[in-house]
Enzyme design. Structure first.
Site, PDB file in Angstrom:
ATOM      1  N   ASP A 223       0.902  -1.149   0.000  1.00 27.52           N
ATOM      2  CA  ASP A 223       0.000   0.000   0.000  1.00 27.52           C
ATOM      3  C   ASP A 223       0.937   1.193   0.000  1.00 27.52           C
ATOM      4  OD1 ASP A 223      -1.415   2.287   0.814  1.00 27.52           O
ATOM      5  OD2 ASP A 223      -2.997   1.030   1.647  1.00 27.52           O
ATOM      6  N   HIS A 224       1.037   1.884  -1.129  1.00 28.92           N
ATOM      7  CA  HIS A 224       2.122   2.855  -1.240  1.00 28.92           C
ATOM      8  C   HIS A 224       1.984   4.002  -0.235  1.00 28.92           C
ATOM      9  CE1 HIS A 224      -0.636   5.135  -3.862  1.00 28.92           C
ATOM     10  NE2 HIS A 224       0.151   6.174  -3.676  1.00 28.92           N
TER      11      HIS A 224
ATOM     12  N   HIS B 286      -5.849   2.906   1.378  1.00 26.13           N
ATOM     13  CA  HIS B 286      -5.138   4.083   1.864  1.00 26.13           C
ATOM     14  C   HIS B 286      -5.837   4.734   3.069  1.00 26.13           C
ATOM     15  CE1 HIS B 286      -3.134   3.259  -1.784  1.00 26.13           C
ATOM     16  NE2 HIS B 286      -3.852   4.015  -2.584  1.00 26.13           N
TER      17      HIS B 286
HETATM   18  C1  BG6 Z   1      -3.761   4.757  -6.172  1.00 24.95           C
HETATM   19  C2  BG6 Z   1      -5.128   4.810  -6.797  1.00 24.95           C
HETATM   20  O1  BG6 Z   1      -3.669   3.670  -5.289  1.00 24.95           O
HETATM   21  O2  BG6 Z   1      -3.531   5.964  -5.454  1.00 24.95           O
HETATM   22  C3  BG6 Z   1      -5.259   6.025  -7.706  1.00 24.95           C
HETATM   23  O3  BG6 Z   1      -5.342   3.640  -7.567  1.00 24.95           O
HETATM   24  C4  BG6 Z   1      -4.885   7.287  -6.958  1.00 24.95           C
HETATM   25  O4  BG6 Z   1      -6.585   6.126  -8.202  1.00 24.95           O
HETATM   26  C5  BG6 Z   1      -3.536   7.126  -6.264  1.00 24.95           C
HETATM   27  O5  BG6 Z   1      -4.825   8.353  -7.896  1.00 24.95           O
HETATM   28  C6  BG6 Z   1      -3.233   8.306  -5.360  1.00 24.95           C
HETATM   29  O6  BG6 Z   1      -1.920   8.208  -4.880  1.00 24.95           O
HETATM   30  P1  BG6 Z   1      -1.104   9.488  -4.427  1.00 24.95           P
HETATM   31  O7  BG6 Z   1       0.180   8.950  -3.914  1.00 24.95           O
HETATM   32  O8  BG6 Z   1      -0.943  10.350  -5.644  1.00 24.95           O
HETATM   33  O9  BG6 Z   1      -1.926  10.170  -3.378  1.00 24.95           O
END
Ligand code: BG6
Length: 517
Positions: free
Chosen positions: A203-204, A266
């Site tokens: 989960d980044h 997230h």
């Molecule tokens: C991803 C989603 O996990 O997270 C995308 O699939 C979203 O839809 C993105 O745009 C948002 O990531 P960040 O790091 O730009 O907030």
């Protein structure tokens, strides 16, 4: 005695320097996709440029169905690195880094292809000295995950240890299933071939510096934790807003919607870090044990509550500034009568001693006014109003906002006396900004996570039970939508606004309001 992962876990004070990885091959399934070009290869390049750098023998093998050559894959990698890597592009570094990049064409359902891939990996181990250590990365469409892993197992490509002289680990990109039962099935399939401690569900958001800092703020300081509960906190707001639309990913988004795309992972991760009890140590399982308890304590919504506690929205067409933007239903790959939500707001409760009676308001959406992610801790009013008629009564009570992105930082709002003869009270902010305090750019989330996996540290990855607990909540929301389709039907909102009006009503009904961000 500390295990290898503990030694490499920088959250352990004094151990932050031991971040040198053993050489390995990273095998990326889905190598021709966007994620590989925009995130994975640039992150690996930045790690190669970092101190200490990745070992010179570090190797990447891209795997996908297109008939690319090593050269073609290297060109795509170079372009991705030049455009997206945090570290500046450097010819000499690229020369050596690119020598370790290879491509193998494999049809994902062709056993012979996996055997060929296995032979290539063995040969590269020998030529480049990577010692049989492998990180397998699943970045394909999720419907291939089980099949790929099963066939890898059958081809004898998988080492059954996460450490030792020759280890194997598996990183799985989101989405991890599309509901509880598919997530369980996927877990069962992966566990046939990999043991749980070899599986790194990504989960980044957990790789973001500011997200990790929630733990440090709470448990590395003495002053916050004593007031971090229902006695002092009125409510918590978690906002993950994006100004972009679905950006050509309509086909995928139709199967996911904001609930699955953002909330299941997230937002619930941000919620568990904010609400968890202090772990007994900063090791993968101790931290995750506490996070999963929060998810288990989330109260499923009762049927009669759903209409008041969840709002779904979908952006229509319109203008954002001087740009005319299409509505969600006009995006490529989206059904003209789609009911998929691009916005969701929910009020959740955590059924435990610390949080009894404290609502958590969550919202996320696309085509909102700006890109901003924030966790806001709204404290209660002082118990007695000493400064009547001084402006103090109208003041917002103290608020601690954790700005996850952009303008990363932490702000505490409190009342002060305005200078002058009279007693006037005004709200001011005490602000900490990462940019001003530390300068430079923090590592990208993927850099941190890829490195952690190579080090065998799974603290910032989602454990099996965590994923399943998050799906349990999401399933309960979806079920309730089915039970009350009229009350919960998706409502249109104008692009560049904060979602449907009903989202404001959701919180205003409780005498509160969303933060104006
Ligand atoms: C991803 C989603 O996990 O997270 C995308 O699939 C979203 O839809 C993105 O745009 C948002 O990531 P960040 O790091 O730009 O907030």
């Amino acid at each position: 005695m500390l295990d290898a992962a503990a030694l490499n876990n920088p959250l352990r004070e004094g151990l932050s320097e031991a971040r040198t990885v053993q050489s390995c091959i990273m095998v990326i399934f889905g190598a021709t996709g966007d994620l590989t070009q925009r995130k994975l290869l640039p992150a690996l390049y930045s790690l190669a440029a970092d101190q200490p750098p990745l070992p010179a023998s570090f190797t990447v093998v891209g795997v996908a169905r297109r008939p690319w050559t090593n050269e073609e894959f290297r060109n795509v990698a170079k372009e991705g690195i030049q455009n997206y890597a945090r570290q500046p592009y450097d010819d000499a570094l690229w020369e050596s880094f690119s020598q370790g990049i290879f491509y193998e064409q494999v049809e994902f359902d062709d056993d012979a292809g996996y055997r060929r891939l296995g032979e290539t990996l063995d040969r590269l181990d020998h030529e480049r000295g990577t010692g049989g250590n492998r990180v397998y990365y699943l970045a394909t469409a999720p419907n291939y995950y089980s099949d790929i892993v099963t066939r890898m197992g059958a081809a004898g490509m998988v080492q059954r240890t996460t450490s030792g002289p020759s280890w194997g680990r598996l990183i799985v990109e989101k989405p991890f299933g599309h509901d509880l039962s598919s997530a369980r099935q996927l877990n069962a399939d992966l566990n046939q071939v990999f043991k749980e401690d070899q599986i790194y569900r990504i989960d980044h958001y957990l790789g973001k510096e500011t997200v990790q800092n929630i733990l440090v703020l709470r448990f590395g300081n003495g002053i916050f934790e004593p007031i971090w509960d229902r006695r002092y906190i009125d409510h918590v707001q978690i906002t993950v807003a994006e100004n972009i639309g679905v950006e050509g990913r309509g086909g995928y988004y139709e199967t996911s919607g904001a609930l699955r795309d953002m909330m299941q992972n997230h937002l619930l991760q941000l919620l568990s870090l904010t609400a968890m009890e202090p772990p007994t140590g900063f090791h993968a399982n101790e931290v995750r044990d506490e996070k999963v308890k929060v998810l288990h304590a989330l109260v499923p919504l009762r049927e009669e509550e759903v209409a008041h506690c969840v709002v779904r929205g979908q952006y229509g067409s319109g203008w954002v500034g001087s740009e005319q933007v299409p509505g969600y239903r006009e995006e490529k790959g989206v059904a003209p009568n789609s009911q998929t939500e691009t916005f969701v707001a929910a009020k959740l409760h955590i059924d435990n001693w610390r949080w009894a009676g404290v609502p958590f308001y969550l919202r996320t959406g696309k085509r909102l006014p700006k890109r901003v992610t924030e966790v806001a801790i709204q404290f209660k009013k002082p118990p007695f109003s000493l400064f009547r008629n001084t402006g103090a009564d109208e003041l917002q009570p103290n608020l601690l906002s954790l700005r996850i992105q952009p303008n990363e930082g932490i702000a505490l709002k409190f009342g002060v006396k305005s200078p002058g003869q009279a007693m006037h009270v005004r709200a001011v902010n005490m602000d900490f900004l990462y940019g001003s305090s530390f300068g430079g750019e923090p590592p990208e989330a993927y850099e941190r996570l890829l490195l952690d996996c190579m080090l065998g540290d799974s603290t910032l990855f989602t454990r099996r039970d965590e994923t399943e607990a998050a799906w349990t909540l999401v399933d309960s929301l979806e079920d309730s939508w089915r039970l009350a389709p009229e009350e919960t039907k998706v409502q249109s909102y104008d692009p560049g606004t904060w979602g449907p009006h009903a989202a404001d009503q959701l919180i205003e009904r409780d005498g509160r309001s969303w933060r104006r961000l």
